[in-house]
Design a protein around this motif. Structure first.
Motif, mmCIF file in Angstrom:
data_model
loop_
_atom_site.group_PDB
_atom_site.id
_atom_site.type_symbol
_atom_site.label_atom_id
_atom_site.label_comp_id
_atom_site.label_asym_id
_atom_site.label_seq_id
_atom_site.Cartn_x
_atom_site.Cartn_y
_atom_site.Cartn_z
ATOM 1 N N GLY A 98 0.795 -1.225 0.000
ATOM 2 C CA GLY A 98 0.000 0.000 0.000
ATOM 3 C C GLY A 98 0.825 1.272 0.000
ATOM 4 O O GLY A 98 0.594 2.158 -0.842
ATOM 5 N N PRO A 99 1.783 1.449 0.891
ATOM 6 C CA PRO A 99 2.582 2.691 0.859
ATOM 7 C C PRO A 99 3.419 2.841 -0.413
ATOM 8 O O PRO A 99 3.784 3.949 -0.789
ATOM 9 C CB PRO A 99 3.497 2.563 2.075
ATOM 10 N N VAL A 100 3.701 1.752 -1.097
ATOM 11 C CA VAL A 100 4.520 1.824 -2.309
ATOM 12 C C VAL A 100 3.696 2.298 -3.495
ATOM 13 O O VAL A 100 4.090 3.205 -4.230
ATOM 14 C CB VAL A 100 5.155 0.445 -2.609
ATOM 15 N N PHE A 101 2.530 1.685 -3.705
ATOM 16 C CA PHE A 101 1.744 1.954 -4.913
ATOM 17 C C PHE A 101 0.556 2.876 -4.676
ATOM 18 O O PHE A 101 -0.035 3.359 -5.632
ATOM 19 C CB PHE A 101 1.247 0.635 -5.516
ATOM 20 N N GLY A 102 0.166 3.061 -3.471
ATOM 21 C CA GLY A 102 -0.966 3.940 -3.187
ATOM 22 C C GLY A 102 -1.672 3.477 -1.927
ATOM 23 O O GLY A 102 -1.834 2.277 -1.686
ATOM 24 N N TRP A 103 -2.089 4.450 -1.132
ATOM 25 C CA TRP A 103 -2.707 4.129 0.155
ATOM 26 C C TRP A 103 -4.050 3.430 -0.004
ATOM 27 O O TRP A 103 -4.547 2.802 0.923
ATOM 28 C CB TRP A 103 -2.844 5.392 0.991
ATOM 29 N N TRP A 104 -4.647 3.516 -1.179
ATOM 30 C CA TRP A 104 -5.923 2.829 -1.403
ATOM 31 C C TRP A 104 -5.751 1.311 -1.292
ATOM 32 O O TRP A 104 -6.697 0.605 -0.947
ATOM 33 C CB TRP A 104 -6.505 3.215 -2.762
ATOM 34 N N LEU A 105 -4.537 0.813 -1.566
ATOM 35 C CA LEU A 105 -4.276 -0.621 -1.412
ATOM 36 C C LEU A 105 -4.358 -1.043 0.057
ATOM 37 O O LEU A 105 -4.771 -2.167 0.359
ATOM 38 C CB LEU A 105 -2.896 -0.978 -1.961
ATOM 39 N N CYS A 106 -3.981 -0.156 0.962
ATOM 40 C CA CYS A 106 -4.112 -0.471 2.385
ATOM 41 C C CYS A 106 -5.580 -0.626 2.765
ATOM 42 O O CYS A 106 -5.936 -1.518 3.542
ATOM 43 C CB CYS A 106 -3.462 0.620 3.238
ATOM 44 N N LEU A 107 -6.422 0.247 2.240
ATOM 45 C CA LEU A 107 -7.854 0.144 2.519
ATOM 46 C C LEU A 107 -8.444 -1.134 1.931
ATOM 47 O O LEU A 107 -9.242 -1.827 2.579
ATOM 48 C CB LEU A 107 -8.589 1.365 1.974
ATOM 49 N N LEU A 108 -8.032 -1.463 0.707
ATOM 50 C CA LEU A 108 -8.483 -2.707 0.091
ATOM 51 C C LEU A 108 -7.991 -3.904 0.895
ATOM 52 O O LEU A 108 -8.749 -4.856 1.150
ATOM 53 C CB LEU A 108 -7.969 -2.795 -1.349
ATOM 54 N N GLY A 109 -6.744 -3.865 1.328
ATOM 55 C CA GLY A 109 -6.190 -4.952 2.135
ATOM 56 C C GLY A 109 -6.906 -5.093 3.470
ATOM 57 O O GLY A 109 -7.136 -6.209 3.941
ATOM 58 N N ALA A 110 -7.260 -3.980 4.090
ATOM 59 C CA ALA A 110 -7.988 -4.042 5.363
ATOM 60 C C ALA A 110 -9.369 -4.659 5.168
ATOM 61 O O ALA A 110 -9.821 -5.472 5.983
ATOM 62 C CB ALA A 110 -8.095 -2.653 5.972
ATOM 63 N N ALA A 111 -10.037 -4.304 4.082
ATOM 64 C CA ALA A 111 -11.361 -4.866 3.818
ATOM 65 C C ALA A 111 -11.274 -6.372 3.563
ATOM 66 O O ALA A 111 -12.056 -7.159 4.121
ATOM 67 C CB ALA A 111 -12.004 -4.154 2.630
ATOM 68 N N VAL A 112 -10.327 -6.778 2.727
ATOM 69 C CA VAL A 112 -10.157 -8.203 2.465
ATOM 70 C C VAL A 112 -9.648 -8.907 3.718
ATOM 71 O O VAL A 112 -9.968 -10.063 3.985
ATOM 72 C CB VAL A 112 -9.204 -8.422 1.265
ATOM 73 N N GLY A 113 -8.865 -8.192 4.538
ATOM 74 C CA GLY A 113 -8.336 -8.755 5.772
ATOM 75 C C GLY A 113 -9.419 -9.107 6.770
ATOM 76 O O GLY A 113 -9.332 -10.133 7.459
ATOM 77 N N ILE A 114 -10.438 -8.293 6.869
ATOM 78 C CA ILE A 114 -11.553 -8.602 7.762
ATOM 79 C C ILE A 114 -12.210 -9.912 7.329
ATOM 80 O O ILE A 114 -12.515 -10.778 8.151
ATOM 81 C CB ILE A 114 -12.566 -7.442 7.783
ATOM 82 N N TRP A 115 -12.393 -10.073 6.034
ATOM 83 C CA TRP A 115 -12.992 -11.306 5.510
ATOM 84 C C TRP A 115 -12.072 -12.509 5.777
ATOM 85 O O TRP A 115 -12.524 -13.567 6.221
ATOM 86 C CB TRP A 115 -13.243 -11.145 4.014
ATOM 87 N N ALA A 116 -10.765 -12.344 5.537
ATOM 88 C CA ALA A 116 -9.828 -13.467 5.680
ATOM 89 C C ALA A 116 -9.682 -13.894 7.135
ATOM 90 O O ALA A 116 -9.701 -15.089 7.449
ATOM 91 C CB ALA A 116 -8.471 -13.087 5.085
ATOM 92 N N VAL A 117 -9.534 -12.939 8.038
ATOM 93 C CA VAL A 117 -9.376 -13.288 9.451
ATOM 94 C C VAL A 117 -10.662 -13.889 10.003
ATOM 95 O O VAL A 117 -10.626 -14.847 10.787
ATOM 96 C CB VAL A 117 -8.928 -12.045 10.260
#
Length: 131
Positions: A98-117
């Protein structure tokens, strides 16, 4: 608990010898303070473990005449197969990028992370391995 107390006691003795030696050789204050704080930490743990060891019955690790089988406890439950760790690792990768390519990836990762965990936590509430 006695073995653990001995381990931290030996660490404390080591730091007791190293801290003044370090000060005499380098005259550096911060490193000496850190070594003395490590000594204090090891001392606190040693005192705590000695006190707890007196309150407890001897464990198999503390007795010289103990058999190996006496120290065996419950091993726990290990899942036969699961894809959820893969999804959680993918989420960590997405968030790290996320910090490399854009902070929106962190938000996407957090959303998918809730589902995965959630999937990993609740994988044994349905299906073949339901408890």
């Amino acid at each position: 608990m006695r073995i653990e107390a001995r381990i931290f006691g030996v660490i404390g003795l080591f730091l007791l010898v190293v801290a003044p030696t370090y000060w005499l050789m380098s005259h550096e204050i911060i490193g000496t303070v850190v070594l003395l704080l490590g000594l204090a930490f090891a001392g606190m743990l040693t005192v705590y473990l000695v006190i707890q060891a007196r309150k407890m019955d001897l464990r198999a690790e503390d007795r010289k005449d103990a058999e190996i089988i006496e120290g065996v406890g419950e091993l726990g439950f290990f899942p036969p197969k699961s894809l959820w760790p893969f999804w959680c690792a993918l989420v960590v990768t997405i968030i790290a990028l996320g910090p490399v390519f854009g902070w929106w990836l962190c938000l996407l990762g957090a959303a998918v992370g809730i589902w995965a965990v959630s999937g990993w936590c609740y994988e044994y509430y349905k299906g073949d391995y339901q408890h």
